[in-house]
Design a protein around this motif. Sequence first.
Motif, PDB file in Angstrom:
ATOM      1  N   TRP A 325      -0.381  74.556  49.201  1.00 23.64           N
ATOM      2  CA  TRP A 325      -0.596  73.138  49.465  1.00 23.64           C
ATOM      3  C   TRP A 325       0.395  72.235  48.735  1.00 23.64           C
ATOM      4  CZ3 TRP A 325      -2.980  71.280  53.407  1.00 23.64           C
ATOM      5  CH2 TRP A 325      -3.983  72.030  54.026  1.00 23.64           C
ATOM      6  N   ASN A 326       1.488  72.798  48.262  1.00 19.83           N
ATOM      7  CA  ASN A 326       2.520  72.001  47.609  1.00 19.83           C
ATOM      8  C   ASN A 326       3.163  71.060  48.635  1.00 19.83           C
ATOM      9  OD1 ASN A 326       4.794  71.033  46.178  1.00 19.83           O
ATOM     10  ND2 ASN A 326       4.975  72.954  45.058  1.00 19.83           N
ATOM     11  N   PRO A 327       3.228  69.749  48.354  1.00 18.97           N
ATOM     12  CA  PRO A 327       3.880  68.839  49.308  1.00 18.97           C
ATOM     13  C   PRO A 327       5.380  69.050  49.422  1.00 18.97           C
ATOM     14  CG  PRO A 327       3.239  67.661  47.315  1.00 18.97           C
ATOM     15  CD  PRO A 327       2.624  69.022  47.217  1.00 18.97           C
ATOM     16  N   GLN A 328       5.964  69.800  48.480  1.00 16.69           N
ATOM     17  CA  GLN A 328       7.368  70.181  48.611  1.00 16.69           C
ATOM     18  C   GLN A 328       7.473  71.430  49.480  1.00 16.69           C
ATOM     19  OE1 GLN A 328       9.654  69.615  44.681  1.00 16.69           O
ATOM     20  NE2 GLN A 328       7.607  70.189  44.007  1.00 16.69           N
ATOM     21  N   VAL A 329       8.678  71.702  49.969  1.00 17.22           N
ATOM     22  CA  VAL A 329       8.905  72.924  50.732  1.00 17.22           C
ATOM     23  C   VAL A 329       8.873  74.108  49.769  1.00 17.22           C
ATOM     24  CG1 VAL A 329      10.530  74.220  52.141  1.00 17.22           C
ATOM     25  CG2 VAL A 329      10.281  71.758  52.487  1.00 17.22           C
ATOM     26  N   THR A 330       8.021  75.058  50.053  1.00 10.21           N
ATOM     27  CA  THR A 330       7.976  76.290  49.261  1.00 10.21           C
ATOM     28  C   THR A 330       8.404  77.459  50.136  1.00 10.21           C
ATOM     29  OG1 THR A 330       5.624  76.625  49.798  1.00 10.21           O
ATOM     30  CG2 THR A 330       6.148  75.440  47.760  1.00 10.21           C
ATOM     31  N   PRO A 331       9.151  78.426  49.555  1.00  8.51           N
ATOM     32  CA  PRO A 331       9.532  78.529  48.151  1.00  8.51           C
ATOM     33  C   PRO A 331      10.521  77.436  47.749  1.00  8.51           C
ATOM     34  CG  PRO A 331      10.651  80.197  49.448  1.00  8.51           C
ATOM     35  CD  PRO A 331       9.652  79.561  50.357  1.00  8.51           C
ATOM     36  N   LEU A 332      10.479  77.095  46.467  1.00  9.60           N
ATOM     37  CA  LEU A 332      11.353  76.041  45.960  1.00  9.60           C
ATOM     38  C   LEU A 332      12.796  76.505  45.832  1.00  9.60           C
ATOM     39  CD1 LEU A 332       9.011  74.712  43.126  1.00  9.60           C
ATOM     40  CD2 LEU A 332       9.307  73.758  45.413  1.00  9.60           C
ATOM     41  N   ASN A 333      12.989  77.816  45.670  1.00 10.12           N
ATOM     42  CA  ASN A 333      14.324  78.392  45.509  1.00 10.12           C
ATOM     43  C   ASN A 333      14.484  79.585  46.437  1.00 10.12           C
ATOM     44  OD1 ASN A 333      15.043  76.719  43.130  1.00 10.12           O
ATOM     45  ND2 ASN A 333      13.441  77.917  42.134  1.00 10.12           N
ATOM     46  N   ASN A 334      15.708  79.851  46.833  1.00  5.48           N
ATOM     47  CA  ASN A 334      16.019  81.020  47.639  1.00  5.48           C
ATOM     48  C   ASN A 334      17.182  81.776  47.004  1.00  5.48           C
ATOM     49  OD1 ASN A 334      14.429  81.051  50.355  1.00  5.48           O
ATOM     50  ND2 ASN A 334      14.974  78.914  50.011  1.00  5.48           N
ATOM     51  N   LEU A 335      17.199  83.071  47.208  1.00  6.21           N
ATOM     52  CA  LEU A 335      18.296  83.876  46.683  1.00  6.21           C
ATOM     53  C   LEU A 335      19.559  83.656  47.494  1.00  6.21           C
ATOM     54  CD1 LEU A 335      16.494  87.296  46.059  1.00  6.21           C
ATOM     55  CD2 LEU A 335      16.967  85.492  44.402  1.00  6.21           C
ATOM     56  N   ARG A 336      20.698  83.770  46.808  1.00  4.99           N
ATOM     57  CA  ARG A 336      21.981  83.783  47.488  1.00  4.99           C
ATOM     58  C   ARG A 336      22.352  85.227  47.803  1.00  4.99           C
ATOM     59  NH1 ARG A 336      22.537  79.823  43.424  1.00  4.99           N
ATOM     60  NH2 ARG A 336      23.136  77.769  44.201  1.00  4.99           N
ATOM     61  N   GLN A 337      23.279  85.389  48.720  1.00  5.13           N
ATOM     62  CA  GLN A 337      23.751  86.736  49.015  1.00  5.13           C
ATOM     63  C   GLN A 337      24.369  87.347  47.755  1.00  5.13           C
ATOM     64  OE1 GLN A 337      26.032  85.766  52.705  1.00  5.13           O
ATOM     65  NE2 GLN A 337      25.000  87.590  53.482  1.00  5.13           N
ATOM     66  N   GLY A 338      24.051  88.614  47.536  1.00  6.58           N
ATOM     67  CA  GLY A 338      24.548  89.302  46.356  1.00  6.58           C
ATOM     68  C   GLY A 338      23.648  89.149  45.147  1.00  6.58           C
ATOM     69  N   GLU A 339      22.536  88.401  45.283  1.00  6.32           N
ATOM     70  CA  GLU A 339      21.598  88.243  44.187  1.00  6.32           C
ATOM     71  C   GLU A 339      20.375  89.125  44.391  1.00  6.32           C
ATOM     72  OE1 GLU A 339      22.398  83.701  42.570  1.00  6.32           O
ATOM     73  OE2 GLU A 339      20.707  84.073  43.926  1.00  6.32           O
ATOM     74  N   LYS A 340      19.773  89.518  43.293  1.00  2.00           N
ATOM     75  CA  LYS A 340      18.594  90.370  43.313  1.00  2.00           C
ATOM     76  C   LYS A 340      17.543  89.790  42.379  1.00  2.00           C
ATOM     77  CE  LYS A 340      17.260  95.236  42.775  1.00  2.00           C
ATOM     78  NZ  LYS A 340      17.747  96.599  42.459  1.00  2.00           N
ATOM     79  N   LEU A 341      16.304  89.781  42.812  1.00  2.44           N
ATOM     80  CA  LEU A 341      15.206  89.240  42.021  1.00  2.44           C
ATOM     81  C   LEU A 341      14.541  90.368  41.249  1.00  2.44           C
ATOM     82  CD1 LEU A 341      12.632  86.616  43.155  1.00  2.44           C
ATOM     83  CD2 LEU A 341      11.819  88.731  42.154  1.00  2.44           C
ATOM     84  N   GLY A 342      14.284  90.124  39.962  1.00  6.77           N
ATOM     85  CA  GLY A 342      13.607  91.115  39.142  1.00  6.77           C
ATOM     86  C   GLY A 342      12.753  90.449  38.092  1.00  6.77           C
ATOM     87  N   VAL A 343      11.998  91.256  37.361  1.00  9.86           N
ATOM     88  CA  VAL A 343      11.143  90.775  36.283  1.00  9.86           C
ATOM     89  C   VAL A 343      11.438  91.617  35.050  1.00  9.86           C
ATOM     90  CG1 VAL A 343       8.779  90.354  35.520  1.00  9.86           C
ATOM     91  CG2 VAL A 343       9.368  90.104  37.944  1.00  9.86           C
ATOM     92  N   ASP A 344      11.740  90.957  33.907  1.00 11.44           N
ATOM     93  CA  ASP A 344      12.091  91.717  32.709  1.00 11.44           C
ATOM     94  C   ASP A 344      10.838  92.173  31.962  1.00 11.44           C
ATOM     95  OD1 ASP A 344      11.131  89.546  31.273  1.00 11.44           O
ATOM     96  OD2 ASP A 344      13.105  88.736  30.833  1.00 11.44           O
ATOM     97  N   ASP A 345      11.034  92.776  30.790  1.00 12.37           N
ATOM     98  CA  ASP A 345       9.926  93.340  30.024  1.00 12.37           C
ATOM     99  C   ASP A 345       8.945  92.286  29.532  1.00 12.37           C
ATOM    100  OD1 ASP A 345      11.036  95.834  30.379  1.00 12.37           O
ATOM    101  OD2 ASP A 345      12.145  95.806  28.463  1.00 12.37           O
ATOM    102  N   THR A 346       9.398  91.047  29.405  1.00 14.06           N
ATOM    103  CA  THR A 346       8.510  89.971  28.949  1.00 14.06           C
ATOM    104  C   THR A 346       7.743  89.316  30.088  1.00 14.06           C
ATOM    105  OG1 THR A 346      10.199  88.239  29.158  1.00 14.06           O
ATOM    106  CG2 THR A 346      10.147  89.496  27.095  1.00 14.06           C
ATOM    107  N   GLY A 347       8.024  89.740  31.315  1.00 10.46           N
ATOM    108  CA  GLY A 347       7.371  89.147  32.475  1.00 10.46           C
ATOM    109  C   GLY A 347       8.100  87.966  33.049  1.00 10.46           C
ATOM    110  N   ALA A 348       9.291  87.660  32.513  1.00 16.79           N
ATOM    111  CA  ALA A 348      10.078  86.537  33.016  1.00 16.79           C
ATOM    112  C   ALA A 348      10.885  86.962  34.239  1.00 16.79           C
ATOM    113  CB  ALA A 348      11.018  86.024  31.934  1.00 16.79           C
ATOM    114  N   VAL A 349      11.013  86.057  35.180  1.00 18.45           N
ATOM    115  CA  VAL A 349      11.776  86.321  36.396  1.00 18.45           C
ATOM    116  C   VAL A 349      13.260  86.201  36.096  1.00 18.45           C
ATOM    117  CG1 VAL A 349      12.249  85.530  38.745  1.00 18.45           C
ATOM    118  CG2 VAL A 349       9.912  85.527  37.887  1.00 18.45           C
TER     119      VAL A 349
END
Length: 462
Positions: A325-349
């Motif tokens: 229900w966010n009035p902004q467009v979600t997702p707020l961010n998108n990956l660029r080509q050549g980027e990979k999403l991960g989560v480190d040991d602390t739980g940070a993206v």
Amino acid sequence: MLCRIDRYKLVFVIVIAIAARIAVLLVFRQHFAYSEPGGVIHGSVAYDEYARNLLDTGVYGRDAGVPDAGLPPLYSTVLALVYGVFGRHYLAVGALHIFIDALSIALLYDICRRLFPHPGQYGDWIGAFAGLAFALYPYLIFQNLTLNDTALWILLLHLFIWLLIGLRERDRFDRATLATAIAAGLTLGVSVLARALLPPLALLAALWFLLKLRPRDTLLRLLPVAIVSILIPLPWIMRAGNIYGGFVPIALNSGENIYQGNNAHAAAIFRAGYDVQWLTPPIDTPPVEEPLRRNAFFAEAGWRFLRENPLEALDLMLVKLLVYWNPQVTPLNNLRQGEKLGVDDTGAVVIVSGEGSQMGVTAANAAYQEEGLFNVVGRNAHLFSFGGLWLLAIAGAWLSRREWRTLTLLYFVQISQTLMYLLFHPSTRYRSPTDPLLFVFSAYAALSLARWWRGRQASRPL
């Protein structure tokens, strides 16, 4: 002139909707002309591949000549018909989607007219305003010109609501009532072959019927709806069972969607403004060559996380509710080509350079992250348009509270779809098909404000 506008207001709204979509399609053709050399598909590449293979081989499958049930078949089948008649051209697809939007606006207008049937309620004007909001809603103009099933899904949703209203209005159970019930069942059953999201709404609709009808009359009307809706997807389910040797719940992307939305890292990814679809799957995931086992693995992993982590699951559901229900467009961010999403040991993206996730970041996906038309203009236009209509809808819900017995059906639309996407993973794209029905409340508030202002002006001394 005012009399003509009053008489032909639906025509004016539809003309505005068509003109706005044609203008966007032609002015920003580089975003939609996927069929031209160098063109990029905005939407789903998979739908295009399924449609082309179905047209070329007569077999529904992403690999030519190899049957599968990777995605629900309805939109790709419609797309194959368009390709067969007009060729694989973005203008043909755009024209189809514009026509479908026009039908959806007409249904929305009549839904309002039926929900507010008395002259003093101005149901036709509420329908005209809601239709105009849909016609000029920037997000759906863009979304419904890309290669995806959103326009078709909105049409099925509006048609189902329209038929339910007509079914409840019937004073007695006769042939016309039965025909309406069968039509509603056909719509519900066909919708499952696009997105299996309407059955929960159908269950809640039974409560809406009971607010007006006796239990016996409710059962007589809704039993044919249920029977027909179950029969429609049966051939598809049997086909999938024959292919894979086991039960397939419409498509083999359900398990993956459940896992993506329900895992230990999902809340962190949502908070960081990214879509969970880019999360790399667990190492022990079954290979793609075993789709049935892979789908079951993902589904079980998602349900297990919810069962074993109730407090984290509650936090995740609240985060997903805010994303939806966010009035902004979600997702707020998108990956660029050549980027990979991960989560480190602390739980940070973390975003690192790599080969991307198992889904693959396409040029179209990456384009949404660049500083350009979408981010600078599109996101702000959406925040202004949806944000304003959203606030009006809240006011309209309060102002129309005395008519809750009639309008409960519209509440059930929002409740059922919200709950469905809390189980999976939410975004603006998944909420937007229900936005035109939300705009009914926006229209109610706007009309109430206009009537108050007119009364105030009339009461002033000359």
